[in-house]
Design a protein around this motif. Sequence first.
Motif, PDB file in Angstrom:
ATOM      1  N   CYS A  56      47.553 109.771  74.733  1.00 29.87           N
ATOM      2  CA  CYS A  56      46.830 108.611  75.261  1.00 29.87           C
ATOM      3  C   CYS A  56      46.183 107.769  74.158  1.00 29.87           C
ATOM      4  O   CYS A  56      45.400 108.269  73.359  1.00 29.87           O
ATOM      5  N   PHE A  70      42.000 100.902  69.074  1.00 28.88           N
ATOM      6  CA  PHE A  70      41.563 102.053  69.875  1.00 28.88           C
ATOM      7  C   PHE A  70      41.274 103.303  69.047  1.00 28.88           C
ATOM      8  O   PHE A  70      41.183 104.388  69.579  1.00 28.88           O
ATOM      9  N   THR A  81      53.647 114.325  83.708  1.00 37.88           N
ATOM     10  CA  THR A  81      54.522 113.340  83.100  1.00 37.88           C
ATOM     11  C   THR A  81      55.915 113.963  83.018  1.00 37.88           C
ATOM     12  O   THR A  81      56.095 115.121  83.419  1.00 37.88           O
ATOM     13  N   SER A 126      45.264 116.786  79.221  1.00 35.15           N
ATOM     14  CA  SER A 126      45.042 115.639  80.127  1.00 35.15           C
ATOM     15  C   SER A 126      45.371 114.309  79.491  1.00 35.15           C
ATOM     16  O   SER A 126      45.672 113.347  80.195  1.00 35.15           O
ATOM     17  N   PHE A 127      45.289 114.213  78.161  1.00 39.30           N
ATOM     18  CA  PHE A 127      45.686 112.982  77.480  1.00 39.30           C
ATOM     19  C   PHE A 127      47.115 113.088  76.950  1.00 39.30           C
ATOM     20  O   PHE A 127      47.517 112.309  76.088  1.00 39.30           O
ATOM     21  N   SER A 128      47.880 114.076  77.444  1.00 36.10           N
ATOM     22  CA  SER A 128      49.230 114.340  76.960  1.00 36.10           C
ATOM     23  C   SER A 128      49.170 114.799  75.506  1.00 36.10           C
ATOM     24  O   SER A 128      48.115 115.290  75.049  1.00 36.10           O
ATOM     25  N   ALA A 184      38.010 106.522  76.586  1.00 38.58           N
ATOM     26  CA  ALA A 184      37.723 107.230  77.836  1.00 38.58           C
ATOM     27  C   ALA A 184      36.628 108.272  77.623  1.00 38.58           C
ATOM     28  O   ALA A 184      35.718 108.427  78.441  1.00 38.58           O
ATOM     29  N   THR A 225      42.596 105.393  85.286  1.00 38.07           N
ATOM     30  CA  THR A 225      42.459 106.796  84.890  1.00 38.07           C
ATOM     31  C   THR A 225      40.988 107.167  84.684  1.00 38.07           C
ATOM     32  O   THR A 225      40.531 108.194  85.174  1.00 38.07           O
ATOM     33  N   HIS A 276      58.994 102.353  70.402  1.00 38.71           N
ATOM     34  CA  HIS A 276      57.665 102.829  70.746  1.00 38.71           C
ATOM     35  C   HIS A 276      56.705 102.696  69.559  1.00 38.71           C
ATOM     36  O   HIS A 276      55.577 102.234  69.700  1.00 38.71           O
ATOM     37  N   MET A 297      55.226 100.540  76.408  1.00 37.52           N
ATOM     38  CA  MET A 297      55.364 101.597  75.384  1.00 37.52           C
ATOM     39  C   MET A 297      55.379 102.997  76.000  1.00 37.52           C
ATOM     40  O   MET A 297      55.932 103.928  75.433  1.00 37.52           O
ATOM     41  N   LEU A 298      54.780 103.109  77.185  1.00 42.69           N
ATOM     42  CA  LEU A 298      54.723 104.411  77.863  1.00 42.69           C
ATOM     43  C   LEU A 298      56.121 104.967  78.142  1.00 42.69           C
ATOM     44  O   LEU A 298      56.319 106.169  78.189  1.00 42.69           O
ATOM     45  N   ALA A 348      46.058 101.261  82.576  1.00 44.55           N
ATOM     46  CA  ALA A 348      45.676 102.582  82.035  1.00 44.55           C
ATOM     47  C   ALA A 348      44.189 102.605  81.708  1.00 44.55           C
ATOM     48  O   ALA A 348      43.550 103.656  81.746  1.00 44.55           O
ATOM     49  N   ARG A 392      53.283 100.507  69.578  1.00 43.05           N
ATOM     50  CA  ARG A 392      52.018 101.253  69.513  1.00 43.05           C
ATOM     51  C   ARG A 392      51.198 100.844  68.292  1.00 43.05           C
ATOM     52  O   ARG A 392      49.987 100.696  68.379  1.00 43.05           O
ATOM     53  N   HIS A 446      53.237 109.989  72.469  1.00 42.45           N
ATOM     54  CA  HIS A 446      52.673 109.179  73.558  1.00 42.45           C
ATOM     55  C   HIS A 446      51.237 109.586  73.913  1.00 42.45           C
ATOM     56  O   HIS A 446      50.723 109.140  74.938  1.00 42.45           O
ATOM     57  N   GLY A 449      44.041 105.475  74.694  1.00 39.71           N
ATOM     58  CA  GLY A 449      42.659 105.167  75.054  1.00 39.71           C
ATOM     59  C   GLY A 449      41.758 106.395  75.118  1.00 39.71           C
ATOM     60  O   GLY A 449      40.660 106.332  75.676  1.00 39.71           O
ATOM     61  N   ARG A 470      59.733 114.335  80.711  1.00 38.42           N
ATOM     62  CA  ARG A 470      60.485 114.113  79.477  1.00 38.42           C
ATOM     63  C   ARG A 470      61.940 114.497  79.727  1.00 38.42           C
ATOM     64  O   ARG A 470      62.219 115.420  80.503  1.00 38.42           O
TER      65      ARG A 470
HETATM   66  C1  HEM Z   1      40.370 109.724  81.387  1.00 44.04           C
HETATM   67  C2  HEM Z   1      41.071 108.683  81.121  1.00 44.04           C
HETATM   68  C3  HEM Z   1      42.512 108.697  80.711  1.00 44.04           C
HETATM   69  C4  HEM Z   1      43.472 109.658  80.892  1.00 44.04           C
HETATM   70  C5  HEM Z   1      43.329 111.002  81.576  1.00 44.04           C
HETATM   71  C6  HEM Z   1      44.693 109.158  80.307  1.00 44.04           C
HETATM   72  C7  HEM Z   1      45.887 109.857  80.273  1.00 44.04           C
HETATM   73  C8  HEM Z   1      47.022 109.430  79.623  1.00 44.04           C
HETATM   74  C9  HEM Z   1      48.233 110.184  79.502  1.00 44.04           C
HETATM   75  C10 HEM Z   1      48.463 111.562  80.129  1.00 44.04           C
HETATM   76  C11 HEM Z   1      49.109 109.463  78.769  1.00 44.04           C
HETATM   77  C12 HEM Z   1      50.498 109.841  78.291  1.00 44.04           C
HETATM   78  C13 HEM Z   1      51.540 109.989  79.348  1.00 44.04           C
HETATM   79  C14 HEM Z   1      52.795 110.577  78.764  1.00 44.04           C
HETATM   80  O1  HEM Z   1      52.770 111.329  77.775  1.00 44.04           O
HETATM   81  O2  HEM Z   1      53.863 110.334  79.351  1.00 44.04           O
HETATM   82  C15 HEM Z   1      48.447 108.221  78.445  1.00 44.04           C
HETATM   83  C16 HEM Z   1      49.026 107.202  77.715  1.00 44.04           C
HETATM   84  C17 HEM Z   1      48.414 105.997  77.504  1.00 44.04           C
HETATM   85  N1  HEM Z   1      47.110 105.668  77.800  1.00 44.04           N
HETATM   86 FE1  HEM Z   1      45.747 106.817  78.677  1.00 44.04          FE
HETATM   87  N2  HEM Z   1      44.452 107.912  79.806  1.00 44.04           N
HETATM   88  C18 HEM Z   1      43.131 107.612  80.004  1.00 44.04           C
HETATM   89  C19 HEM Z   1      42.473 106.471  79.616  1.00 44.04           C
HETATM   90  C20 HEM Z   1      43.046 105.415  78.963  1.00 44.04           C
HETATM   91  C21 HEM Z   1      42.349 104.220  78.569  1.00 44.04           C
HETATM   92  C22 HEM Z   1      40.862 103.946  78.744  1.00 44.04           C
HETATM   93  C23 HEM Z   1      43.259 103.415  78.005  1.00 44.04           C
HETATM   94  C24 HEM Z   1      42.954 102.051  77.457  1.00 44.04           C
HETATM   95  C25 HEM Z   1      43.414 101.553  76.419  1.00 44.04           C
HETATM   96  C26 HEM Z   1      44.549 104.121  78.011  1.00 44.04           C
HETATM   97  C27 HEM Z   1      45.738 103.630  77.504  1.00 44.04           C
HETATM   98  C28 HEM Z   1      46.906 104.357  77.419  1.00 44.04           C
HETATM   99  C29 HEM Z   1      48.125 103.824  76.835  1.00 44.04           C
HETATM  100  C30 HEM Z   1      48.330 102.427  76.258  1.00 44.04           C
HETATM  101  C31 HEM Z   1      49.066 104.861  76.897  1.00 44.04           C
HETATM  102  C32 HEM Z   1      50.522 104.823  76.409  1.00 44.04           C
HETATM  103  C33 HEM Z   1      50.588 105.459  75.028  1.00 44.04           C
HETATM  104  C34 HEM Z   1      51.995 105.616  74.516  1.00 44.04           C
HETATM  105  O3  HEM Z   1      52.953 105.621  75.300  1.00 44.04           O
HETATM  106  O4  HEM Z   1      52.120 105.721  73.295  1.00 44.04           O
HETATM  107  N3  HEM Z   1      44.370 105.325  78.606  1.00 44.04           N
HETATM  108  N4  HEM Z   1      47.176 108.224  78.955  1.00 44.04           N
END
Ligand code: HEM
Length: 431
Positions: A374, A131, A313, A366-368, A380, A267, A120, A112-113, A263, A124, A372, A376, A315
């Motif tokens: 994050c 989550f 990341t 940091s989580f975007s 986190a 991270t 997507h 899905m990323l 992920a 998702r 998309h 999680g 785009r």
């Molecule tokens: C500090 C911890 C974390 C950070 C900094 C982080 C960061 C990110 C970022 C930046 C993205 C998006 C990337 C983009 O926009 O191209 C992302 C997507 C994602 N993260 Fe995290 N992440 C973390 C922890 C987690 C955890 C614990 C999970 C567990 C489920 C997780 C699952 C995902 C998933 C499944 C996506 C894809 C979402 C999508 O495409 O819709 N992440 N994360």
Amino acid sequence: MKSWIRWVALHGGPGRYLRTRARHGDPLSEILTSSRTGRSPYPPGARIREQGRLVRTPFTLVSADHEVCRKILRDKNFGVTPPDGINMPGPMRRLVRATDLKLASPVEPPSMLVVDPPEHTRYRKLVAQEFTPRAVGRLRDRIGEVTGELLADLAARPNADLIEHFALRLPVAIICEILGVPREKQDFMLELGHAGAPLLDVGIPWRTFRGAVAALRASEEFIEGHIARLRVDPGDNILSELAVNGSLTMPELKATAALVAGAGFETTVNLLGNGMVALHEHPDQLDLLRAEPDRWPNAIEEILRFDSPVQMTFRTALCDTEIADQTIARGETVALLLGAANHDPAVFADPGAFDVSRTNAREHLSFSNGVHVCLGASLARMEGVVALSALYERFPQLRLTDTPERRRLVNLRGYQRIPAAPGLPAASRTA
Ligand code: HEM
């Protein structure tokens, strides 16, 4: 041979080009090659911002501007970039397509990323309910229990590595439970995650690429077997639910499992590690947290802002689009420097200062952001608060015994080793 050709197109060629440009002072190339030089990505990030809000380079467009990055992440005119779409000349692009290794990977479709709506949205939705903040809230006790076990183990070690013995262990244990992966497979998962993580970087060495491909193969084989087992003997976990009742095809299911697994710990380990080093370097901030533990949730946001575990990341414009007074043509890719945007002085006053009381720390990217964002993030955040607050409460004398060692990665920014002496646990000091 096929994977070598793929490596040449995706890493060997671009890596050589980036190293040359880095030597000539190009800031984006300096960032992209920083796993070799060990330099901080933040000074070149600041130089990019000085050059403009959206900077054109021969490699890609790039932004270190918080507002521009946020805007692009939320804009429907932009989509995610498949690995073979990064502004490559036609023959190169064809080469990459022809050498597709067809392996379930978190960074290749149908993960899905790296797919856009509507696919997507479908992927998702299927996992999102697991989550939500409320669902994650139910994990709090379990996160506390695992943290307690890890702290008990640390207490028995006069010398520890805070990454190996703590920061890595909590997230891998929790994500394995979420996916129904048996405990004895945790080390194997860690090995695979570590070998696969460099695939988020550009220009990695051939040996690293070969190791990552082997890890993807082993991971795919393991996930296939795991899904087959869950179909026969399902547990109370998301993957059992998806495997038994879900509408995903096998490739979609494997990609989802691989993404959530990777992920889930590659991270969060960096959030914990980067946090421990930042607090070690800013003891006044740690004192403040010890005196006022209610500040921990905001401290986690500041750690994420100060040294982002995911640095960038990409785009691609889906149609010609106007951003920051420039036209981005359909098909052009923008590198969005999340870590550098978190140091944008237009949003964060004195961005180089580590301040756990910063009122807008949560505005970090940091989580975007956008579709998309994050999945999680709540998990986190909770792991961060529970783990770090318990660590410092339990070990008031915790000190680092040697210089922490960085992981040799660019995008996933964190530490390989943090040698430390935990000291006596609080309970036994007062006993
Ligand atoms: C500090 C911890 C974390 C950070 C900094 C982080 C960061 C990110 C970022 C930046 C993205 C998006 C990337 C983009 O926009 O191209 C992302 C997507 C994602 N993260 Fe995290 N992440 C973390 C922890 C987690 C955890 C614990 C999970 C567990 C489920 C997780 C699952 C995902 C998933 C499944 C996506 C894809 C979402 C999508 O495409 O819709 N992440 N994360």
